[in-house]
Scaffold this motif. Structure first.
Motif, PDB file in Angstrom:
ATOM      1  N   UNK A   1       0.794  -1.229   0.000  1.00  0.00           N
ATOM      2  CA  UNK A   1       0.000   0.000   0.000  1.00  0.00           C
ATOM      3  C   UNK A   1       0.834   1.292   0.000  1.00  0.00           C
ATOM      4  N   UNK A   2       1.893   1.384   0.819  1.00  0.00           N
ATOM      5  CA  UNK A   2       2.631   2.652   0.854  1.00  0.00           C
ATOM      6  C   UNK A   2       3.305   3.022  -0.475  1.00  0.00           C
ATOM      7  N   UNK A   3       3.489   2.036  -1.355  1.00  0.00           N
ATOM      8  CA  UNK A   3       4.217   2.317  -2.603  1.00  0.00           C
ATOM      9  C   UNK A   3       3.299   2.378  -3.814  1.00  0.00           C
ATOM     10  N   UNK A   4       1.996   2.298  -3.558  1.00  0.00           N
ATOM     11  CA  UNK A   4       1.041   2.280  -4.667  1.00  0.00           C
ATOM     12  C   UNK A   4       0.389   3.650  -4.814  1.00  0.00           C
ATOM     13  N   UNK A   5       0.525   4.258  -5.999  1.00  0.00           N
ATOM     14  CA  UNK A   5      -0.219   5.494  -6.247  1.00  0.00           C
ATOM     15  C   UNK A   5      -1.695   5.163  -6.434  1.00  0.00           C
ATOM     16  N   UNK A   6      -1.948   4.005  -7.011  1.00  0.00           N
ATOM     17  CA  UNK A   6      -3.325   3.517  -7.144  1.00  0.00           C
ATOM     18  C   UNK A   6      -3.323   2.050  -6.746  1.00  0.00           C
ATOM     19  N   UNK A   7      -4.257   1.673  -5.905  1.00  0.00           N
ATOM     20  CA  UNK A   7      -4.312   0.299  -5.418  1.00  0.00           C
ATOM     21  C   UNK A   7      -5.605  -0.351  -5.920  1.00  0.00           C
ATOM     22  N   UNK A   8      -5.463  -1.482  -6.591  1.00  0.00           N
ATOM     23  CA  UNK A   8      -6.643  -2.225  -7.053  1.00  0.00           C
ATOM     24  C   UNK A   8      -6.686  -3.519  -6.254  1.00  0.00           C
ATOM     25  N   UNK A   9      -7.760  -3.711  -5.505  1.00  0.00           N
ATOM     26  CA  UNK A   9      -7.852  -4.883  -4.628  1.00  0.00           C
ATOM     27  C   UNK A   9      -8.516  -6.063  -5.318  1.00  0.00           C
ATOM     28  N   UNK A  10      -7.982  -7.263  -5.097  1.00  0.00           N
ATOM     29  CA  UNK A  10      -8.614  -8.494  -5.575  1.00  0.00           C
ATOM     30  C   UNK A  10      -8.724  -9.472  -4.406  1.00  0.00           C
ATOM     31  N   UNK A  11      -9.712 -10.374  -4.444  1.00  0.00           N
ATOM     32  CA  UNK A  11      -9.862 -11.329  -3.339  1.00  0.00           C
ATOM     33  C   UNK A  11      -8.665 -12.279  -3.253  1.00  0.00           C
ATOM     34  N   UNK A  12      -8.405 -12.752  -2.054  1.00  0.00           N
ATOM     35  CA  UNK A  12      -7.331 -13.725  -1.844  1.00  0.00           C
ATOM     36  C   UNK A  12      -7.708 -15.043  -2.520  1.00  0.00           C
ATOM     37  N   UNK A  13      -6.722 -15.650  -3.197  1.00  0.00           N
ATOM     38  CA  UNK A  13      -6.918 -16.954  -3.842  1.00  0.00           C
ATOM     39  C   UNK A  13      -5.624 -17.739  -3.655  1.00  0.00           C
ATOM     40  N   UNK A  14      -5.640 -19.063  -3.885  1.00  0.00           N
ATOM     41  CA  UNK A  14      -4.360 -19.775  -3.932  1.00  0.00           C
ATOM     42  C   UNK A  14      -3.500 -19.156  -5.048  1.00  0.00           C
ATOM     43  N   UNK A  15      -2.197 -19.130  -4.846  1.00  0.00           N
ATOM     44  CA  UNK A  15      -1.274 -18.463  -5.781  1.00  0.00           C
ATOM     45  C   UNK A  15      -1.553 -18.794  -7.245  1.00  0.00           C
ATOM     46  N   UNK A  16      -1.654 -20.085  -7.547  1.00  0.00           N
ATOM     47  CA  UNK A  16      -1.772 -20.476  -8.949  1.00  0.00           C
ATOM     48  C   UNK A  16      -3.100 -20.053  -9.580  1.00  0.00           C
ATOM     49  N   UNK A  17      -4.114 -19.828  -8.747  1.00  0.00           N
ATOM     50  CA  UNK A  17      -5.422 -19.442  -9.287  1.00  0.00           C
ATOM     51  C   UNK A  17      -5.580 -17.923  -9.429  1.00  0.00           C
ATOM     52  N   UNK A  18      -4.611 -17.177  -8.943  1.00  0.00           N
ATOM     53  CA  UNK A  18      -4.762 -15.716  -8.920  1.00  0.00           C
ATOM     54  C   UNK A  18      -5.063 -15.086 -10.284  1.00  0.00           C
ATOM     55  N   UNK A  19      -4.519 -15.627 -11.393  1.00  0.00           N
ATOM     56  CA  UNK A  19      -4.823 -15.004 -12.686  1.00  0.00           C
ATOM     57  C   UNK A  19      -6.329 -14.887 -12.980  1.00  0.00           C
ATOM     58  N   UNK A  20      -7.142 -15.780 -12.429  1.00  0.00           N
ATOM     59  CA  UNK A  20      -8.591 -15.716 -12.668  1.00  0.00           C
ATOM     60  C   UNK A  20      -9.202 -14.427 -12.122  1.00  0.00           C
ATOM     61  N   UNK A  21      -8.619 -13.882 -11.077  1.00  0.00           N
ATOM     62  CA  UNK A  21      -9.149 -12.621 -10.546  1.00  0.00           C
ATOM     63  C   UNK A  21      -8.290 -11.427 -10.969  1.00  0.00           C
ATOM     64  N   UNK A  22      -6.987 -11.620 -11.136  1.00  0.00           N
ATOM     65  CA  UNK A  22      -6.085 -10.489 -11.421  1.00  0.00           C
ATOM     66  C   UNK A  22      -6.241  -9.953 -12.845  1.00  0.00           C
ATOM     67  N   UNK A  23      -6.697 -10.807 -13.778  1.00  0.00           N
ATOM     68  CA  UNK A  23      -6.829 -10.376 -15.174  1.00  0.00           C
ATOM     69  C   UNK A  23      -8.029  -9.440 -15.378  1.00  0.00           C
ATOM     70  N   UNK A  24      -9.060  -9.647 -14.560  1.00  0.00           N
ATOM     71  CA  UNK A  24     -10.323  -8.931 -14.782  1.00  0.00           C
ATOM     72  C   UNK A  24     -10.157  -7.394 -14.750  1.00  0.00           C
ATOM     73  N   UNK A  25      -9.473  -6.830 -13.747  1.00  0.00           N
ATOM     74  CA  UNK A  25      -9.297  -5.364 -13.768  1.00  0.00           C
ATOM     75  C   UNK A  25      -8.534  -4.878 -15.005  1.00  0.00           C
ATOM     76  N   UNK A  26      -7.646  -5.717 -15.536  1.00  0.00           N
ATOM     77  CA  UNK A  26      -6.874  -5.303 -16.711  1.00  0.00           C
ATOM     78  C   UNK A  26      -7.746  -5.266 -17.962  1.00  0.00           C
ATOM     79  N   UNK A  27      -8.729  -6.159 -18.027  1.00  0.00           N
ATOM     80  CA  UNK A  27      -9.690  -6.140 -19.144  1.00  0.00           C
ATOM     81  C   UNK A  27     -10.530  -4.862 -19.083  1.00  0.00           C
ATOM     82  N   UNK A  28     -11.014  -4.564 -17.872  1.00  0.00           N
ATOM     83  CA  UNK A  28     -11.856  -3.378 -17.680  1.00  0.00           C
ATOM     84  C   UNK A  28     -11.046  -2.119 -18.008  1.00  0.00           C
ATOM     85  N   UNK A  29      -9.811  -2.096 -17.549  1.00  0.00           N
ATOM     86  CA  UNK A  29      -8.892  -0.974 -17.765  1.00  0.00           C
ATOM     87  C   UNK A  29      -8.712  -0.714 -19.271  1.00  0.00           C
TER      88      UNK A  29
END
Ligand code: F6R
Length: 369
Positions: free
Chosen positions: A316-344
């Motif tokens: 948080x202290x190093x982010x000019x903009x913070x986009x939050x995603x729900x916690x997931x197991x590491x390998x499954x994170x792309x399922x949630x992390x990609x969505x904001x990039x599509x919207x963006x």
């Protein structure tokens, strides 16, 4: 037919929780084990496999990169992933114990089709992961696992990508299940988490207004960079591809560790840099490294846009903009992390006056080599 949305792409982004759930439907039994009898490759044959090669193009190739992390971790079978358009030209090593996985939304991509034909000529078995029933790629493959995204109309792939990821996880977990690995317990936990992930995607979609606002504020920029580590790296590549094809902006994705080997020279005052932060729980070394990468680029004036798990306070202290995603197991994170990039990317394209569903020079299925 756009169901009240301005663009098919917006509709298809919104359909992702359902697409993910539909792709899992009927494939997990009551005891929490996977049922993939539809594969038509027997458990005995799968036990013989000693190498996996994934071939695909564009967004499907990014799904393949993520598949490699999952397959090697859960099955310990060596896995390569290769751009379908490069594959057959380098005389790849293939034999009957190699399983080739061809990923394609349309099932008609000529580069991918030629790669799978080459693999079959060498005696390898081909498993297609495909969204289009009865299309050429599954017809010419030994086996098929369909993604159930429903028709994807927008040229830029969104819901098909998420379902390709789900299918790749299913294949990786299934291979782990039939072969038995030391990760047996983990596999069960991940299957359970996967069965609940559609709700997490829904939650991401509910919190996208600040992402849209941020995108609009960047409409006059020329360049955006994307950084990630581990599975966050293909996510960064996918974020950059979406921005190129929709917003016609210069966008590049990097493995964060490569920054110091060259790309850091690109960082200048106010350059937007999107960073995908891995989960702080599972792989803490990975997380510490990304935090120092964010510090490095911020010290050089970059405007940091950080995608981080809920509850991850260290970034948080190093982010000019913070986009939050729900916690997931590491390998499954792309399922949630990609969505904001599509919207963006979609919002930036709109702000720049571009045609979202039909970007210039692109076709939905590429049937030439
Ligand atoms: C990007 C995109 C393309 C496709 C690629 C493969 O948004 O849509 O990069 O992913 O052309 O297409 P399929 O999956 O149909 O083989």
């Amino acid at each position: 037919e756009k169901g009240g949305y301005d663009y098919f792409m917006l509709k298809e982004i919104a359909e992702q929780p359902k697409a993910v759930a539909d792709t899992l439907l009927g494939r997990i039994d009551a005891s929490g084990s996977l049922r993939l009898d539809e594969l038509r490759i027997s458990a005995a044959e799968l036990r013989e496999v000693d190498k996996i090669v994934v071939v695909a193009c564009g967004t499907a190739f990014h799904a393949g990169m993520i598949a490699k992390y999952a397959i090697e971790h859960w099955t310990r079978i060596p896995c390569e992933v290769e751009l379908a358009s490069e594959f057959r030209y380098r005389d790849p090593i293939l034999d009957p114990r190699t399983l080739v996985i061809a990923i394609s939304q349309s099932g008609e991509t000529m580069d991918t089709l030629m790669a799978l034909r080459h693999a079959r000529e060498q005696g390898s078995k081909v498993l297609a992961i495909c969204n289009t029933n009865g299309s050429t790629i599954p017809r010419e493959s030994d086996a098929v696992l369909y993604t159930h995204a429903g028709p994807e109309v927008a040229v830029a792939s969104t819901k098909a990508f998420l379902t390709q990821l789900v299918a790749c996880y299913l294949v990786a977990l299934y291979l782990g299940q039939v072969r038995g690995t030391k990760w047996g317990d983990e596999i069960h936990v991940v299957i359970r988490d996967l069965s609940q992930i559609s709700r997490a995607v829904e939650r991401v979609l509910e919190t996208m207004e600040p992402v849209r606002k941020l995108a609009r504020s960047l409409a006059d920029k020329n360049t955006v960079l994307f950084l990630g580590r581990h599975v966050g790296y293909p996510v960064a590549l996918e974020g950059a591809l979406k921005l190129k094809e929709l917003a016609y902006m210069h966008a590049e994705g990097f493995a964060a560790g490569e920054l110091k080997h060259g790309p850091i020279a690109l960082i200048e005052e106010d350059l937007p840099v999107v960073v995908v932060a891995p989960s702080p729980r599972a792989r803490s070394v990975l997380h510490d490294k990304i935090v120092s990468n964010i510090q490095e680029i911020r010290a050089r004036g970059a405007r940091t846009i950080v995608i981080a798990e809920e509850g991850d306070e260290t970034v948080a202290p190093y982010a000019d903009h913070l986009i939050r995603i729900p916690a997931t197991p590491t390998l499954l994170q792309p399922l949630v992390a990609t969505v904001p990039l599509q919207v963006f990317a979609c919002e930036l394209a709109t702000a720049r006056g571009n045609e979202v569903d039909q970007p210039r020079n692109l076709a939905k299925s590429v049937t030439v080599e």
